[in-house]
Scaffold this motif. Structure first.
Motif, PDB file in Angstrom:
ATOM      1  N   GLY A  24       0.843  -1.645  -0.474  1.00 57.30           N
ATOM      2  CA  GLY A  24      -0.247  -0.123   0.189  1.00 57.30           C
ATOM      3  C   GLY A  24       0.727   1.241   0.052  1.00 57.30           C
ATOM      4  O   GLY A  24      -0.173   2.457   0.761  1.00 57.30           O
ATOM      5  N   SER A  25       1.750   1.419  -0.495  1.00 57.07           N
ATOM      6  CA  SER A  25       2.875   2.022  -0.295  1.00 57.07           C
ATOM      7  C   SER A  25       2.661   2.967  -1.563  1.00 57.07           C
ATOM      8  O   SER A  25       3.003   3.897  -1.816  1.00 57.07           O
ATOM      9  CB  SER A  25       4.306   1.993  -0.809  1.00 57.07           C
ATOM     10  OG  SER A  25       4.747   1.268  -1.256  1.00 57.07           O
ATOM     11  N   GLY A  26       1.773   2.760  -2.042  1.00 61.42           N
ATOM     12  CA  GLY A  26       2.420   3.355  -3.966  1.00 61.42           C
ATOM     13  C   GLY A  26       2.751   3.122  -4.945  1.00 61.42           C
ATOM     14  O   GLY A  26       3.028   3.014  -6.409  1.00 61.42           O
ATOM     15  N   VAL A  27       4.277   2.477  -4.823  1.00 66.54           N
ATOM     16  CA  VAL A  27       5.232   1.658  -5.156  1.00 66.54           C
ATOM     17  C   VAL A  27       5.789   0.611  -5.005  1.00 66.54           C
ATOM     18  O   VAL A  27       5.354  -0.174  -4.277  1.00 66.54           O
ATOM     19  CB  VAL A  27       6.456   2.719  -4.836  1.00 66.54           C
ATOM     20  CG1 VAL A  27       6.342   4.069  -5.481  1.00 66.54           C
ATOM     21  CG2 VAL A  27       7.127   2.737  -3.722  1.00 66.54           C
ATOM     22  N   ASP A  28       5.855  -0.163  -6.225  1.00 63.74           N
ATOM     23  CA  ASP A  28       6.200  -1.580  -5.781  1.00 63.74           C
ATOM     24  C   ASP A  28       7.988  -1.239  -5.839  1.00 63.74           C
ATOM     25  O   ASP A  28       8.176  -0.383  -5.389  1.00 63.74           O
ATOM     26  CB  ASP A  28       6.363  -2.132  -7.101  1.00 63.74           C
ATOM     27  CG  ASP A  28       7.215  -1.618  -8.264  1.00 63.74           C
ATOM     28  OD1 ASP A  28       7.830  -1.914  -7.892  1.00 63.74           O
ATOM     29  OD2 ASP A  28       6.676  -2.043  -9.551  1.00 63.74           O
ATOM     30  N   GLU A  29       8.355  -3.330  -5.332  1.00 64.60           N
ATOM     31  CA  GLU A  29       9.617  -2.362  -4.365  1.00 64.60           C
ATOM     32  C   GLU A  29      10.489  -2.749  -5.664  1.00 64.60           C
ATOM     33  O   GLU A  29      12.392  -2.805  -4.379  1.00 64.60           O
ATOM     34  CB  GLU A  29       9.646  -3.888  -3.558  1.00 64.60           C
ATOM     35  CG  GLU A  29       9.458  -5.561  -4.730  1.00 64.60           C
ATOM     36  CD  GLU A  29       8.146  -5.933  -5.162  1.00 64.60           C
ATOM     37  OE1 GLU A  29       8.053  -6.472  -6.294  1.00 64.60           O
ATOM     38  OE2 GLU A  29       7.163  -5.444  -4.496  1.00 64.60           O
ATOM     39  N   GLY A  30      10.366  -2.379  -6.509  1.00 63.44           N
ATOM     40  CA  GLY A  30      11.999  -2.269  -7.965  1.00 63.44           C
ATOM     41  C   GLY A  30      11.489  -0.516  -8.156  1.00 63.44           C
ATOM     42  O   GLY A  30      12.883  -0.317  -8.746  1.00 63.44           O
ATOM     43  N   GLY A  50       1.204   7.057   2.048  1.00 65.14           N
ATOM     44  CA  GLY A  50       1.540   7.335   3.377  1.00 65.14           C
ATOM     45  C   GLY A  50       1.527   9.239   4.140  1.00 65.14           C
ATOM     46  O   GLY A  50       1.680   9.664   2.693  1.00 65.14           O
ATOM     47  N   PRO A  51       2.081   9.354   4.625  1.00 65.53           N
ATOM     48  CA  PRO A  51       2.622  11.023   5.172  1.00 65.53           C
ATOM     49  C   PRO A  51       3.621  11.492   4.688  1.00 65.53           C
ATOM     50  O   PRO A  51       4.726  11.020   4.146  1.00 65.53           O
ATOM     51  CB  PRO A  51       2.822  10.842   6.669  1.00 65.53           C
ATOM     52  CG  PRO A  51       2.930   9.403   6.892  1.00 65.53           C
ATOM     53  CD  PRO A  51       2.693   8.424   5.524  1.00 65.53           C
ATOM     54  N   ASP A  52       3.579  12.469   4.500  1.00 62.71           N
ATOM     55  CA  ASP A  52       5.017  13.353   4.185  1.00 62.71           C
ATOM     56  C   ASP A  52       5.690  13.372   2.517  1.00 62.71           C
ATOM     57  O   ASP A  52       6.853  13.301   2.093  1.00 62.71           O
ATOM     58  CB  ASP A  52       5.809  12.921   4.928  1.00 62.71           C
ATOM     59  CG  ASP A  52       5.561  14.148   5.959  1.00 62.71           C
ATOM     60  OD1 ASP A  52       4.793  14.751   5.716  1.00 62.71           O
ATOM     61  OD2 ASP A  52       6.115  13.341   6.853  1.00 62.71           O
ATOM     62  N   ALA A  53       4.409  12.363   1.446  1.00 62.18           N
ATOM     63  CA  ALA A  53       5.022  12.220  -0.019  1.00 62.18           C
ATOM     64  C   ALA A  53       6.075  13.240  -0.233  1.00 62.18           C
ATOM     65  O   ALA A  53       6.572  12.330  -0.837  1.00 62.18           O
ATOM     66  CB  ALA A  53       3.140  11.296  -0.327  1.00 62.18           C
ATOM     67  N   ALA A 104       9.098   4.381  -0.255  1.00 62.67           N
ATOM     68  CA  ALA A 104       7.815   3.845   0.150  1.00 62.67           C
ATOM     69  C   ALA A 104       7.617   4.383   1.418  1.00 62.67           C
ATOM     70  O   ALA A 104       6.447   4.337   2.125  1.00 62.67           O
ATOM     71  CB  ALA A 104       8.108   2.192   0.005  1.00 62.67           C
ATOM     72  N   GLY A 105       8.329   5.401   2.078  1.00 65.13           N
ATOM     73  CA  GLY A 105       8.192   5.713   3.379  1.00 65.13           C
ATOM     74  C   GLY A 105       8.438   4.553   4.193  1.00 65.13           C
ATOM     75  O   GLY A 105       8.751   3.006   4.478  1.00 65.13           O
ATOM     76  N   ALA A 106       8.928   4.863   5.378  1.00 61.01           N
ATOM     77  CA  ALA A 106       9.945   4.517   6.295  1.00 61.01           C
ATOM     78  C   ALA A 106       8.759   3.063   7.281  1.00 61.01           C
ATOM     79  O   ALA A 106       7.859   3.703   7.929  1.00 61.01           O
ATOM     80  CB  ALA A 106      10.601   4.607   6.973  1.00 61.01           C
ATOM     81  N   ILE A 159      12.762  17.404   8.904  1.00 59.15           N
ATOM     82  CA  ILE A 159      14.214  16.525   7.568  1.00 59.15           C
ATOM     83  C   ILE A 159      14.620  15.604   8.244  1.00 59.15           C
ATOM     84  O   ILE A 159      15.012  14.428   8.116  1.00 59.15           O
ATOM     85  CB  ILE A 159      14.816  17.843   7.504  1.00 59.15           C
ATOM     86  CG1 ILE A 159      14.114  18.831   6.587  1.00 59.15           C
ATOM     87  CG2 ILE A 159      16.104  17.652   6.573  1.00 59.15           C
ATOM     88  CD1 ILE A 159      14.766  20.109   5.656  1.00 59.15           C
ATOM     89  N   VAL A 160      15.043  16.177   9.558  1.00 56.69           N
ATOM     90  CA  VAL A 160      16.807  14.898  10.815  1.00 56.69           C
ATOM     91  C   VAL A 160      15.319  13.938  10.719  1.00 56.69           C
ATOM     92  O   VAL A 160      15.836  12.441  10.407  1.00 56.69           O
ATOM     93  CB  VAL A 160      16.666  16.096  11.849  1.00 56.69           C
ATOM     94  CG1 VAL A 160      17.100  14.617  13.114  1.00 56.69           C
ATOM     95  CG2 VAL A 160      17.497  16.672  12.268  1.00 56.69           C
ATOM     96  N   ALA A 161      14.202  13.410  10.929  1.00 50.57           N
ATOM     97  CA  ALA A 161      13.759  12.408  11.333  1.00 50.57           C
ATOM     98  C   ALA A 161      14.118  11.616   9.687  1.00 50.57           C
ATOM     99  O   ALA A 161      12.952  10.379  10.337  1.00 50.57           O
ATOM    100  CB  ALA A 161      12.043  12.264  11.794  1.00 50.57           C
ATOM    101  N   ARG A 162      14.097  12.220   8.897  1.00 50.10           N
ATOM    102  CA  ARG A 162      13.537  11.104   7.841  1.00 50.10           C
ATOM    103  C   ARG A 162      14.833  10.833   7.059  1.00 50.10           C
ATOM    104  O   ARG A 162      15.096  10.227   6.677  1.00 50.10           O
ATOM    105  CB  ARG A 162      12.824  11.954   6.700  1.00 50.10           C
ATOM    106  CG  ARG A 162      11.343  12.134   6.759  1.00 50.10           C
ATOM    107  CD  ARG A 162      10.346  11.504   5.565  1.00 50.10           C
ATOM    108  NE  ARG A 162       8.930  11.240   5.743  1.00 50.10           N
ATOM    109  CZ  ARG A 162       8.055  10.475   6.735  1.00 50.10           C
ATOM    110  NH1 ARG A 162       8.842   9.496   6.493  1.00 50.10           N
ATOM    111  NH2 ARG A 162       6.947   9.937   6.598  1.00 50.10           N
ATOM    112  N   VAL A 163      15.756  11.852   6.906  1.00 50.84           N
ATOM    113  CA  VAL A 163      17.303  12.115   7.065  1.00 50.84           C
ATOM    114  C   VAL A 163      18.237  11.161   7.670  1.00 50.84           C
ATOM    115  O   VAL A 163      18.918  10.558   7.410  1.00 50.84           O
ATOM    116  CB  VAL A 163      18.070  13.529   6.378  1.00 50.84           C
ATOM    117  CG1 VAL A 163      19.131  13.540   6.401  1.00 50.84           C
ATOM    118  CG2 VAL A 163      16.844  13.765   5.072  1.00 50.84           C
TER     119      VAL A 163
END
Lengths: 219, 219
Positions: A104-110, A167-170, A217-219, B204-208
């Protein structure tokens, strides 16, 4: 044999379209001239007059087709930046059509790997690297050029990519993914610091793609 | 009252050290003038003559202290780049003295965050950002300036950081960590693309920071 027919009288007022250099392909000729002028002299020093001279047209015709210098630059940039137009397909157009996948990240793993390979490919070839470098130079040297560059990136890439990321902060994440690749390009192709400058593409992909994927994908 | 004493005769041959502008602080004055000249006009357009004029010294004195233009630039760059000299301490000087920690990676688990915060801090302040931007401009515009920049980065940062990182490809990984931060700086402070340009430092710190940590520690 009308060799002594009166010459066409055209010297009144504005130059005719023909005198101005208009004709088949004039617009393309101006655009090519503009790209050359901006690439060689940078945004600051480039002039409409010099572009017209390169294209062998009247400066008024440059303005007629493109408007003032900022807009000529924007049109030239759209051409130099053409490889970036494909980024949405690169990111979302993976092996599996229909997009999605990847939890559900909107992107595949590649996606991260495809984007990394694509950006490296664009920078590896002098044909696509040189125009990009010229754009970077203009953007770094001139605030107006940076603003135009920003507008083109937002319109042609970000607006077409970020709404499809989950996900957030796309938007922020998409920019951080690009930031990793921009930084690699700066250090590898501009500053040329070793070992990054001579590292194999596969070596870089192995270390960078997971990071790009993580951002997308977002962490 | 020797008002009519003969004026000192000094016009033979090379200018005296005094005529040349030498005196207390001449070297520092030249260095400050060089930084100003390179920042304002870039490496390409800067000249020894203009630097001498700014410092109110003879051009020969600039050469006497620093050598040719490339070496004047290198000396100026060392000053502008001073914040980077602290990077080894930033990376390795975490809360726990004695280094180590983090599963034998050579860095503790806070290194990525410290490095990210430090780099953002340097770029957030106009006082440290402007000289850095000037260096980036010169490096992007001129191959010779890029080579000098590369030499300074290798000597002052990479050579002091990478031998202390554990795991394979330590140099490449250090450069990829820096690449992520360089890319963020380019997009946030030069191109100013939103939302990255206005995002809070903590966001930014949280993501980077995790990405920088990943590169430093090895995946």
């Amino acid at each position: 044999m009308s060799t002594d027919a009166p010459a066409p009288r055209r010297r009144r007022g504005r130059p005719s379209r023909e005198d101005a250099g208009e004709g088949p392909g004039a617009r393309e000729r101006i655009l090519a001239a503009a790209r050359g002028e901006f690439a060689e002299r940078g945004y600051d020093k480039a002039s409409i007059r010099a572009i017209a001279r390169r294209a062998d047209v009247d400066p008024a015709l440059v303005h007629h087709y493109f408007g003032p210098k900022e807009q000529v630059f924007e049109a030239a940039l759209e051409v130099d930046f053409a490889p970036a137009m494909e980024l949405p397909e690169v990111i979302f157009g993976g092996a599996s059509t229909g997009g999605g996948g990847g939890a559900g990240s909107g992107v595949d793993e590649g996606a991260g790997e495809r984007l990394t390979r694509y950006m490296l490919g664009v920078w590896e070839s002098a044909l696509t690297r040189e125009p990009l470098l010229a754009v970077v130079r203009s953007a770094v040297n001139n605030e107006a050029a940076a603003a135009i560059f920003r507008r083109v990136v937002v319109r042609n890439v970000l607006r077409r990519v970020t709404p499809r990321l989950a996900g957030p902060d796309a938007e922020l994440r998409a920019e951080l993914a690009v930031a990793q690749l921009v930084g690699v390009a700066m250090l590898r192709y501009v500053v040329k610091v070793e070992p990054l400058a001579s590292a194999g593409v596969e070596e870089i992909v192995a270390r960078v793609a997971p990071v790009v994927q993580r951002h997308l994908a977002g962490a």
